[in-house]
Design a protein around this motif. Structure first.
Motif, PDB file in Angstrom:
ATOM      1  N   ALA A  29      33.132  53.358  24.502  1.00 46.25           N
ATOM      2  CA  ALA A  29      34.117  54.193  25.227  1.00 46.25           C
ATOM      3  C   ALA A  29      34.922  55.097  24.290  1.00 46.25           C
ATOM      4  O   ALA A  29      35.675  55.947  24.757  1.00 46.25           O
ATOM      5  N   ARG A  30      34.787  54.898  22.995  1.00 45.70           N
ATOM      6  CA  ARG A  30      35.550  55.632  21.976  1.00 45.70           C
ATOM      7  C   ARG A  30      37.045  55.405  22.138  1.00 45.70           C
ATOM      8  O   ARG A  30      37.871  56.213  21.748  1.00 45.70           O
ATOM      9  N   ALA A  31      37.377  54.281  22.698  1.00 45.55           N
ATOM     10  CA  ALA A  31      38.767  53.847  22.882  1.00 45.55           C
ATOM     11  C   ALA A  31      38.703  52.353  23.171  1.00 45.55           C
ATOM     12  O   ALA A  31      37.631  51.806  23.442  1.00 45.55           O
ATOM     13  N   SER A  32      39.841  51.705  23.107  1.00 46.43           N
ATOM     14  CA  SER A  32      39.838  50.275  23.409  1.00 46.43           C
ATOM     15  C   SER A  32      39.801  50.073  24.921  1.00 46.43           C
ATOM     16  O   SER A  32      40.104  50.986  25.698  1.00 46.43           O
ATOM     17  N   VAL A  33      39.463  48.883  25.353  1.00 49.53           N
ATOM     18  CA  VAL A  33      39.398  48.594  26.788  1.00 49.53           C
ATOM     19  C   VAL A  33      40.777  48.718  27.430  1.00 49.53           C
ATOM     20  O   VAL A  33      40.911  48.956  28.626  1.00 49.53           O
ATOM     21  N   MET A  34      41.825  48.589  26.593  1.00 52.84           N
ATOM     22  CA  MET A  34      43.202  48.715  27.103  1.00 52.84           C
ATOM     23  C   MET A  34      43.618  50.158  27.302  1.00 52.84           C
ATOM     24  O   MET A  34      44.677  50.428  27.831  1.00 52.84           O
ATOM     25  N   GLU A  35      42.800  51.084  26.809  1.00 54.76           N
ATOM     26  CA  GLU A  35      43.241  52.488  26.759  1.00 54.76           C
ATOM     27  C   GLU A  35      42.447  53.385  27.711  1.00 54.76           C
ATOM     28  O   GLU A  35      42.502  54.602  27.585  1.00 54.76           O
ATOM     29  N   ILE A  36      41.707  52.763  28.605  1.00 56.36           N
ATOM     30  CA  ILE A  36      40.875  53.582  29.502  1.00 56.36           C
ATOM     31  C   ILE A  36      41.268  53.312  30.949  1.00 56.36           C
ATOM     32  O   ILE A  36      41.882  52.297  31.252  1.00 56.36           O
ATOM     33  N   SER A  37      40.888  54.205  31.826  1.00 50.51           N
ATOM     34  CA  SER A  37      41.266  54.069  33.237  1.00 50.51           C
ATOM     35  C   SER A  37      40.573  52.874  33.888  1.00 50.51           C
ATOM     36  O   SER A  37      39.367  52.665  33.707  1.00 50.51           O
TER      37      SER A  37
ATOM     38  N   ALA B 104      33.089  52.626  33.618  1.00 52.91           N
ATOM     39  CA  ALA B 104      32.874  51.546  32.645  1.00 52.91           C
ATOM     40  C   ALA B 104      33.740  50.335  32.986  1.00 52.91           C
ATOM     41  O   ALA B 104      33.254  49.194  33.010  1.00 52.91           O
ATOM     42  N   PHE B 105      35.000  50.578  33.269  1.00 51.85           N
ATOM     43  CA  PHE B 105      35.873  49.443  33.577  1.00 51.85           C
ATOM     44  C   PHE B 105      35.480  48.788  34.894  1.00 51.85           C
ATOM     45  O   PHE B 105      35.416  47.564  35.000  1.00 51.85           O
ATOM     46  N   MET B 106      35.184  49.625  35.906  1.00 52.37           N
ATOM     47  CA  MET B 106      34.829  49.077  37.221  1.00 52.37           C
ATOM     48  C   MET B 106      33.572  48.199  37.130  1.00 52.37           C
ATOM     49  O   MET B 106      33.496  47.144  37.755  1.00 52.37           O
TER      50      MET B 106
ATOM     51  N   MET C 267      32.545  46.619  34.457  1.00 52.59           N
ATOM     52  CA  MET C 267      32.899  45.382  33.761  1.00 52.59           C
ATOM     53  C   MET C 267      33.604  44.428  34.719  1.00 52.59           C
ATOM     54  O   MET C 267      33.298  43.238  34.782  1.00 52.59           O
ATOM     55  N   ALA C 268      34.559  44.957  35.491  1.00 50.56           N
ATOM     56  CA  ALA C 268      35.330  44.117  36.410  1.00 50.56           C
ATOM     57  C   ALA C 268      34.401  43.412  37.403  1.00 50.56           C
ATOM     58  O   ALA C 268      34.569  42.221  37.693  1.00 50.56           O
ATOM     59  N   ALA C 269      33.422  44.139  37.890  1.00 48.90           N
ATOM     60  CA  ALA C 269      32.484  43.547  38.857  1.00 48.90           C
ATOM     61  C   ALA C 269      31.655  42.447  38.180  1.00 48.90           C
ATOM     62  O   ALA C 269      31.372  41.394  38.771  1.00 48.90           O
ATOM     63  N   ARG C 270      31.296  42.682  36.928  1.00 43.48           N
ATOM     64  CA  ARG C 270      30.507  41.680  36.185  1.00 43.48           C
ATOM     65  C   ARG C 270      31.334  40.413  35.961  1.00 43.48           C
ATOM     66  O   ARG C 270      30.842  39.292  36.065  1.00 43.48           O
ATOM     67  N   VAL C 271      32.596  40.609  35.646  1.00 40.67           N
ATOM     68  CA  VAL C 271      33.469  39.462  35.400  1.00 40.67           C
ATOM     69  C   VAL C 271      33.566  38.615  36.688  1.00 40.67           C
ATOM     70  O   VAL C 271      33.472  37.394  36.652  1.00 40.67           O
ATOM     71  N   GLU C 272      33.738  39.292  37.799  1.00 40.94           N
ATOM     72  CA  GLU C 272      33.804  38.563  39.066  1.00 40.94           C
ATOM     73  C   GLU C 272      32.486  37.824  39.340  1.00 40.94           C
ATOM     74  O   GLU C 272      32.487  36.660  39.746  1.00 40.94           O
ATOM     75  N   ALA C 273      31.367  38.497  39.073  1.00 38.41           N
ATOM     76  CA  ALA C 273      30.066  37.869  39.313  1.00 38.41           C
ATOM     77  C   ALA C 273      29.896  36.624  38.436  1.00 38.41           C
ATOM     78  O   ALA C 273      29.383  35.592  38.891  1.00 38.41           O
ATOM     79  N   ASP C 274      30.337  36.705  37.201  1.00 41.23           N
ATOM     80  CA  ASP C 274      30.231  35.544  36.304  1.00 41.23           C
ATOM     81  C   ASP C 274      31.090  34.388  36.801  1.00 41.23           C
ATOM     82  O   ASP C 274      30.665  33.227  36.764  1.00 41.23           O
ATOM     83  N   LEU C 275      32.287  34.693  37.275  1.00 41.03           N
ATOM     84  CA  LEU C 275      33.151  33.628  37.799  1.00 41.03           C
ATOM     85  C   LEU C 275      32.516  33.002  39.042  1.00 41.03           C
ATOM     86  O   LEU C 275      32.502  31.785  39.206  1.00 41.03           O
ATOM     87  N   ARG C 276      31.969  33.845  39.905  1.00 37.70           N
ATOM     88  CA  ARG C 276      31.315  33.336  41.117  1.00 37.70           C
ATOM     89  C   ARG C 276      30.154  32.408  40.758  1.00 37.70           C
ATOM     90  O   ARG C 276      29.963  31.365  41.374  1.00 37.70           O
TER      91      ARG C 276
ATOM     92  N   ASN D 297      39.566  45.741  45.971  1.00 36.37           N
ATOM     93  CA  ASN D 297      38.969  45.086  44.790  1.00 36.37           C
ATOM     94  C   ASN D 297      40.006  44.788  43.720  1.00 36.37           C
ATOM     95  O   ASN D 297      39.764  44.989  42.527  1.00 36.37           O
ATOM     96  N   SER D 298      41.168  44.311  44.131  1.00 38.58           N
ATOM     97  CA  SER D 298      42.283  43.959  43.232  1.00 38.58           C
ATOM     98  C   SER D 298      42.800  45.159  42.441  1.00 38.58           C
ATOM     99  O   SER D 298      43.404  44.991  41.390  1.00 38.58           O
ATOM    100  N   MET D 299      42.549  46.349  42.950  1.00 39.30           N
ATOM    101  CA  MET D 299      43.017  47.551  42.236  1.00 39.30           C
ATOM    102  C   MET D 299      43.886  48.417  43.136  1.00 39.30           C
ATOM    103  O   MET D 299      43.775  49.648  43.141  1.00 39.30           O
ATOM    104  N   LEU D 300      44.756  47.763  43.877  1.00 39.32           N
ATOM    105  CA  LEU D 300      45.721  48.498  44.691  1.00 39.32           C
ATOM    106  C   LEU D 300      46.628  49.323  43.774  1.00 39.32           C
ATOM    107  O   LEU D 300      47.021  50.427  44.090  1.00 39.32           O
ATOM    108  N   ASN D 301      46.959  48.724  42.648  1.00 39.73           N
ATOM    109  CA  ASN D 301      47.659  49.454  41.593  1.00 39.73           C
ATOM    110  C   ASN D 301      46.964  49.101  40.276  1.00 39.73           C
ATOM    111  O   ASN D 301      45.879  48.509  40.285  1.00 39.73           O
ATOM    112  N   THR D 302      47.564  49.439  39.167  1.00 40.04           N
ATOM    113  CA  THR D 302      46.906  49.195  37.878  1.00 40.04           C
ATOM    114  C   THR D 302      46.868  47.697  37.587  1.00 40.04           C
ATOM    115  O   THR D 302      47.920  47.063  37.494  1.00 40.04           O
TER     116      THR D 302
END
Ligand code: PMP
Length: 361
Positions: A32-40, A45-47, A49-58, A233-238
Motif C-alpha cells: 500500500a506504500r503506507a501503513s495499514v493505519m494510514e489508509i482508508s 485493500a482494507f475492505m 482484509m477486513a472480510a478475510r479477518v471475519e472469514a478466519d474468525l468464522r 459491515n461494522s463501518m458505520l463510521n471509522t
C-alpha cells in the motif's frame, strides 16, 4: 531486548509472531506504500482484509451462517449497556447469572434499559463456585439470559453452557473467547473486549444471531444500533483499523497453531500445571475456587502469609515474571494464562513458586 514472561490480565501478552509480523509491516503494509493505519477503511485493500479477518474468525469458531460478526468499539463495558439497549424493552426482565465482578457490573448497567433479575449468584461464597443450572431462576418472558463465561478477577469459569430454550443466551466472553472450542449456536449474542485473547484494546468482537438484530425496543442513535452496524459491515463510521488488522494476525496465528482444539489443550496444560503447584504446596499457596469452576485463563491464589504477597510480586518481576499482582478489588496473586502465554512461562512461574516457598517458608 528483554521481553519477560507476561501474566497480565489485560491488555495482555500477544503472540510474539504476531508482534513481529506487525513490526515488519508497520511502515508499509501489503504493497500500500503506507501503513495499514494510514489508509482508508473504505479502500479495496482494507475492505478485503477486513472480510478475510471475519472469514478466519468464522472458520475458527465455526460461526453458523445466521450469525453476524461485528467489529465494534467501546470496550466490553459499553456493551454492558448497549446489549439491553438493543434487545430488551423498557422494564422487560433480563436474567443475569452473576459469578463475579464483571457479571455484577453488567447487571447493574442493564438497569437503565431493562429490569435485570439476578437469576443466580455465587456472591454468598465469595464467587468461588458456579451456581448449578437447576437452581437458575429463569423466565421464558425474559429478554435474554446473561452470563460471564470467565470471570477475570475471581478466576471462575462457566464450563457447561446450559440450554436456555427460546430465551437467547448472551455471553461476555472477554477473557476466554478463542481459548477452547465453542458451540456458537448455543448463544444468541457473544461479545468480547479484544485485549486478552485477540489483540489490542479498543476493539470489541461481537457474534450475534440475526433474529436478535430485528428487535427494535426503542429509538437509538444509529451508532448504538447493532443492526445498523451489521448492515454497514461494522463501518458505520471509522472502525479501529489497527485493532482489526492485529486481530486478523492473531486469527491466522491461531489457525497455524491448530485452531481452538489445540488451543484448548495448550491452555489446559498450563492451568493444570499451575493448579497442581498451588495444591501441592502444602498450604503455602491457596486457591479457594471449587475445582470444577477453576478458570483456565486466570489463576488466582493467596500466600498463607498475606504479608509476603507484595514480596512475591516484586521478586517475581525481578525474575522476569511480570504482572502477577491480583486485581485491586481482590488482592492476592493472579496469573493470566491466555492463548499467547507459552507453556514455558507457566513452567517458569511454577519453578519460581517452589523456590520462593523454600526461601521464605
Ligand atoms: N468483562 C470481562 C470478563 C473483563 O475481564 C473485562 C475487563 N478486564 C471487562 C468486561 C471490561 O472490559 P473493557 O475494559 O474492555 O470495557
Amino acid at each position: 531486548m528483554s521481553r519477560a514472561w507476561n501474566f497480565s490480565a489485560g491488555p495482555a501478552a500477544m503472540p510474539e509472531a504476531v508482534l513481529q509480523q506487525a513490526q515488519a509491516e508497520l511502515l508499509e503494509w501489503n504493497g500500500a506504500r503506507a501503513s495499514v493505519m494510514e489508509i482508508s477503511h473504505r479502500g479495496k485493500a482494507f475492505m478485503e482484509m477486513a472480510a478475510r479477518v471475519e472469514a478466519d474468525l468464522r472458520e475458527l469458531l465455526g460461526v453458523p451462517a445466521n450469525y453476524k460478526v461485528l467489529f465494534l468499539q467501546g470496550g466490553a463495558t459499553q456493551h454492558f449497556a448497549q446489549v439491553p439497549m438493543n434487545i430488551a424493552a423498557d422494564g422487560q426482565r433480563a436474567d443475569y447469572v452473576v459469578t463475579g465482578h464483571w457479571g455484577e457490573k453488567a447487571a447493574s448497567e442493564a438497569a437503565l434499559y431493562a429490569a435485570p433479575h439476578i437469576a443466580a449468584s455465587s456472591k454468598a461464597d465469595g464467587y468461588t463456585s458456579i451456581p448449578e443450572h437447576a437452581h437458575w431462576e429463569l423466565d421464558s418472558h425474559s429478554a435474554y439470559v446473561h452470563v460471564t463465561t470467565n470471570e477475570t478477577i475471581h478466576g471462575v469459569e462457566l464450563r457447561d453452557i446450559p440450554d436456555t430454550g427460546s430465551v437467547p443466551l448472551v455471553a461476555d466472553m472477554s477473557s476466554d473467547i478463542l481459548s477452547h472450542p465453542l458451540e456458537v449456536s448455543k448463544f444468541g449474542l457473544i461479545y468480547a473486549g479484544a485485549q486478552k485473547n485477540i489483540g489490542p484494546s479498543g476493539l470489541v468482537v461481537m457474534i450475534v444471531r440475526e433474529d436478535l438484530l430485528e428487535r427494535r425496543p426503542r429509538p437509538l442513535p444509529r451508532i448504538f444500533r447493532y443492526a445498523e452496524q451489521a448492515a454497514a459491515n461494522s463501518m458505520l463510521n471509522t472502525p479501529n483499523t489497527w485493532g482489526w488488522y492485529l486481530a486478523g494476525l492473531t486469527f491466522r496465528w491461531l489457525k497455524e497453531q491448530g485452531g481452538l482444539a489445540a488451543m484448548g489443550r495448550h491452555n489446559r496444560a498450563k492451568a493444570e500445571l499451575l493448579y497442581a503447584a498451588i495444591d501441592g504446596s502444602g498450604g503455602y499457596y491457596r486457591n479457594r475456587v471449587q475445582p470444577a469452576a477453576r478458570s483456565r485463563m486466570n489463576v488466582i491464589f493467596n500466600l498463607r502469609d498475606a504479608a509476603l504477597e507484595p514480596v512475591f510480586v516484586a521478586e517475581a518481576e525481578q525474575a522476569g515474571l511480570l504482572a502477577l499482582k491480583g486485581h485491586r478489588a481482590l488482592g492476592g496473586i493472579r496469573a493470566s494464562l491466555y492463548n499467547a502465554v507459552p507453556l514455558e512461562a507457566a513452567q517458569a512461574l511454577c519453578g519460581f513458586m517452589s523456590e520462593f516457598a523454600r526461601r521464605h517458608g
